[in-house]
Enzyme design. Structure first.
Site, PDB file in Angstrom:
ATOM      1  N   HIS A  97     -10.971   6.313  -1.568  1.00 17.52           N
ATOM      2  CA  HIS A  97     -11.218   5.448  -0.398  1.00 17.52           C
ATOM      3  C   HIS A  97     -12.145   4.287  -0.741  1.00 17.52           C
ATOM      4  O   HIS A  97     -12.777   3.697   0.145  1.00 17.52           O
ATOM      5  CB  HIS A  97     -11.833   6.246   0.775  1.00 17.52           C
ATOM      6  CG  HIS A  97     -10.940   7.275   1.368  1.00 17.52           C
ATOM      7  ND1 HIS A  97     -11.410   8.500   1.809  1.00 17.52           N
ATOM      8  CD2 HIS A  97      -9.599   7.281   1.592  1.00 17.52           C
ATOM      9  CE1 HIS A  97     -10.405   9.204   2.281  1.00 17.52           C
ATOM     10  NE2 HIS A  97      -9.292   8.490   2.149  1.00 17.52           N
ATOM     11  N   ARG A 110      -6.585  19.275   4.138  1.00 14.75           N
ATOM     12  CA  ARG A 110      -7.285  19.650   2.908  1.00 14.75           C
ATOM     13  C   ARG A 110      -8.517  20.478   3.245  1.00 14.75           C
ATOM     14  O   ARG A 110      -9.225  20.210   4.214  1.00 14.75           O
ATOM     15  CB  ARG A 110      -7.708  18.406   2.120  1.00 14.75           C
ATOM     16  CG  ARG A 110      -6.561  17.558   1.627  1.00 14.75           C
ATOM     17  CD  ARG A 110      -7.082  16.381   0.799  1.00 14.75           C
ATOM     18  NE  ARG A 110      -6.005  15.465   0.439  1.00 14.75           N
ATOM     19  CZ  ARG A 110      -6.028  14.152   0.674  1.00 14.75           C
ATOM     20  NH1 ARG A 110      -7.083  13.595   1.257  1.00 14.75           N
ATOM     21  NH2 ARG A 110      -5.014  13.403   0.309  1.00 14.75           N
ATOM     22  N   GLU A 167      -8.142  -2.182   4.879  1.00 18.75           N
ATOM     23  CA  GLU A 167      -7.904  -2.101   3.441  1.00 18.75           C
ATOM     24  C   GLU A 167      -6.969  -3.204   2.956  1.00 18.75           C
ATOM     25  O   GLU A 167      -7.100  -3.696   1.830  1.00 18.75           O
ATOM     26  CB  GLU A 167      -7.330  -0.723   3.098  1.00 18.75           C
ATOM     27  CG  GLU A 167      -8.322   0.410   3.301  1.00 18.75           C
ATOM     28  CD  GLU A 167      -7.720   1.771   3.060  1.00 18.75           C
ATOM     29  OE1 GLU A 167      -7.872   2.295   1.937  1.00 18.75           O
ATOM     30  OE2 GLU A 167      -7.093   2.319   3.997  1.00 18.75           O
ATOM     31  N   ARG A 175      -2.179  -1.363  -3.907  1.00 19.78           N
ATOM     32  CA  ARG A 175      -3.137  -0.269  -3.910  1.00 19.78           C
ATOM     33  C   ARG A 175      -2.680   0.757  -4.939  1.00 19.78           C
ATOM     34  O   ARG A 175      -1.532   1.195  -4.933  1.00 19.78           O
ATOM     35  CB  ARG A 175      -3.189   0.388  -2.539  1.00 19.78           C
ATOM     36  CG  ARG A 175      -4.070   1.636  -2.510  1.00 19.78           C
ATOM     37  CD  ARG A 175      -3.498   2.658  -1.568  1.00 19.78           C
ATOM     38  NE  ARG A 175      -4.310   3.862  -1.475  1.00 19.78           N
ATOM     39  CZ  ARG A 175      -3.845   5.023  -1.033  1.00 19.78           C
ATOM     40  NH1 ARG A 175      -2.583   5.139  -0.660  1.00 19.78           N
ATOM     41  NH2 ARG A 175      -4.624   6.074  -0.974  1.00 19.78           N
ATOM     42  N   ASN A 207       0.865  -1.179   0.000  1.00 17.36           N
ATOM     43  CA  ASN A 207       0.000   0.000   0.000  1.00 17.36           C
ATOM     44  C   ASN A 207       0.902   1.229   0.000  1.00 17.36           C
ATOM     45  O   ASN A 207       1.406   1.641   1.035  1.00 17.36           O
ATOM     46  CB  ASN A 207      -0.902  -0.038   1.233  1.00 17.36           C
ATOM     47  CG  ASN A 207      -1.913   1.106   1.267  1.00 17.36           C
ATOM     48  OD1 ASN A 207      -1.756   2.120   0.587  1.00 17.36           O
ATOM     49  ND2 ASN A 207      -2.941   0.959   2.079  1.00 17.36           N
TER      50      ASN A 207
END
Length: 380
Positions: A160, A221, A364, A71, A8
């Site tokens: 996501h 962000r 994940e 990923r 990942n």
């Protein structure tokens, strides 16, 4: 062969897990950080792969390795699911770099390094954007010129997706139902954050857009912003598009409001009466609540809301604040259940609530491993 190596990669990191899929145990877990940074000792993701291999020495049996799962942040509209990697797939990921200039190059470099390290092992790419390829056209279309949409790929992609897919399946299982029978809203709240509206197991809308900048207030962000702000700042200050983009992605959000992007610090400061921290927390929760309201309208019926990721799994303050005032809609948290800290899947809604409110730790890596085996026609 019963093992999957999951890689990942972020723009400056590699998280890895070696998983025995027979009993789903982690044989090795690690992270390489500060890749390509002046303060780090790893030049790039290819060198990072060498570090991973060194750390796996004595733990990895190549004869037992069924696949390497990767990923990949941005699959554009080209990839609708996990994909067996070949030269053509790598070429397509490369062509998508303009949509994810920080992440896709790192993802691609690591894939190529892993292909060289494990030439006889299938490599599978799992895309953050793939789960959202079921968005209807009216949900992913921006009202911009046709040439932007068709020639430049300007549209909502969402991110996501691996986490939203995993959590939605686990939430359905908690309800004792199949994913195709459930409508839900999943709230992935970490340093990056997004909301996803899921109807009958499929994503129909999500808060992140063409890039991960749109949507919720996040750690650094800004989230949703009047598009004209960037042009205004450029005119007033002479800053370039790249400088403004960096500010909105790295120097905004909770960091800009409270001086920290760590919700734990902000929560503690707000409890002591710190006004910027209080404002940051209020704005953060309000933005989440607005999206919940929008997705309630989009779905019509919502069987569950599921909180996940670092903030969603651990912040009782955020969970309560995000759902404040929604009691009349049958959505609430039990103060006692919500306050209990646990790493397990759990209900936090009161007995009378029409909509189940859940906390579902995301995973994940196991989702990537499952999807890698799915591509190979095996059950994890």
């Amino acid at each position: 062969m019963n093992q999957v190596l999951v890689l990942n990669s972020g723009s400056s990191s590699i998280k890895y897990q070696l998983i025995d899929m027979d009993d789903r145990t982690r044989l090795a877990v690690g992270i390489i950080e500060r890749i390509g940074e002046a303060s780090g000792s790893v030049a790039d993701h290819a060198a990072g792969m060498e570090v991973v291999l060194a750390e796996l020495e004595g733990k990895l049996d190549r004869a037992q390795l069924a696949a390497v799962g990767h990923r990949v942040v941005h699959g554009g509209d080209r990839f609708r699911g996990p994909t067996l990697v070949d030269d053509e797939v790598c070429d397509t990921i490369s062509k998508l770099i303009p949509l994810a200039p920080l992440h896709n190059p790192a993802n691609l470099t690591l894939i190529e390094a892993a292909r060289a390290a494990f030439p006889d092992t299938p490599q599978v790419a799992v895309f953050d954007t793939a789960f959202h390829q079921t968005l209807p056209e009216h949900a992913y279309t921006y009202a911009v010129p046709q040439s932007w949409r068709e020639d430049l790929g300007v549209r909502r992609y969402g991110f996501h997706g691996t986490s939203h897919q995993y959590v939605s399946r686990r939430a359905a299982a908690m309800l004792g139902r199949r994913p195709e029978e459930v409508n839900m809203i999943v709230l992935h709240l970490g340093n990056g954050a997004s909301v996803c509206a899921i109807r009958e197991g499929k994503s129909i809308d999500t808060s992140m857009g063409m890039t991960p900048l749109e949507g919720l207030i996040m750690g650094t962000r800004s989230g949703d912003l009047d598009p004209a702000v960037s042009a205004y700042i450029a005119r007033q200050t002479g800053r370039t598009a790249e400088e403004i983009d960096l500010t909105l992605n790295k120097e905004s959000g909770l960091l800009a409001l409270a001086g920290s992007n760590d919700l734990r610090d902000i929560d503690a400061a707000a409890a002591k009466g710190n006004e910027p921290a209080r404002l940051a927390l209020d704005a953060y929760c309000y933005r989440i609540r607005k999206y919940i309201g929008a997705y309630l309208a989009a779905l019509g019926r919502v069987d569950a809301l599921a909180f996940t990721a670092g903030v969603g799994e651990n912040s009782a303050t955020v969970r309560a604040g995000a759902l404040a005032g929604l009691d009349h809609l049958g959505i609430a948290v039990s103060p006692k259940r919500n306050a209990q800290h646990s790493k397990e899947e759990r209900y936090i809604s009161p007995y009378w609530a029409e909509t189940a409110v859940l906390v579902v730790p995301t995973d994940e890596e196991i989702e990537i491993a499952d999807q890698a085996l799915e591509v190979l026609g095996r059950a994890g």
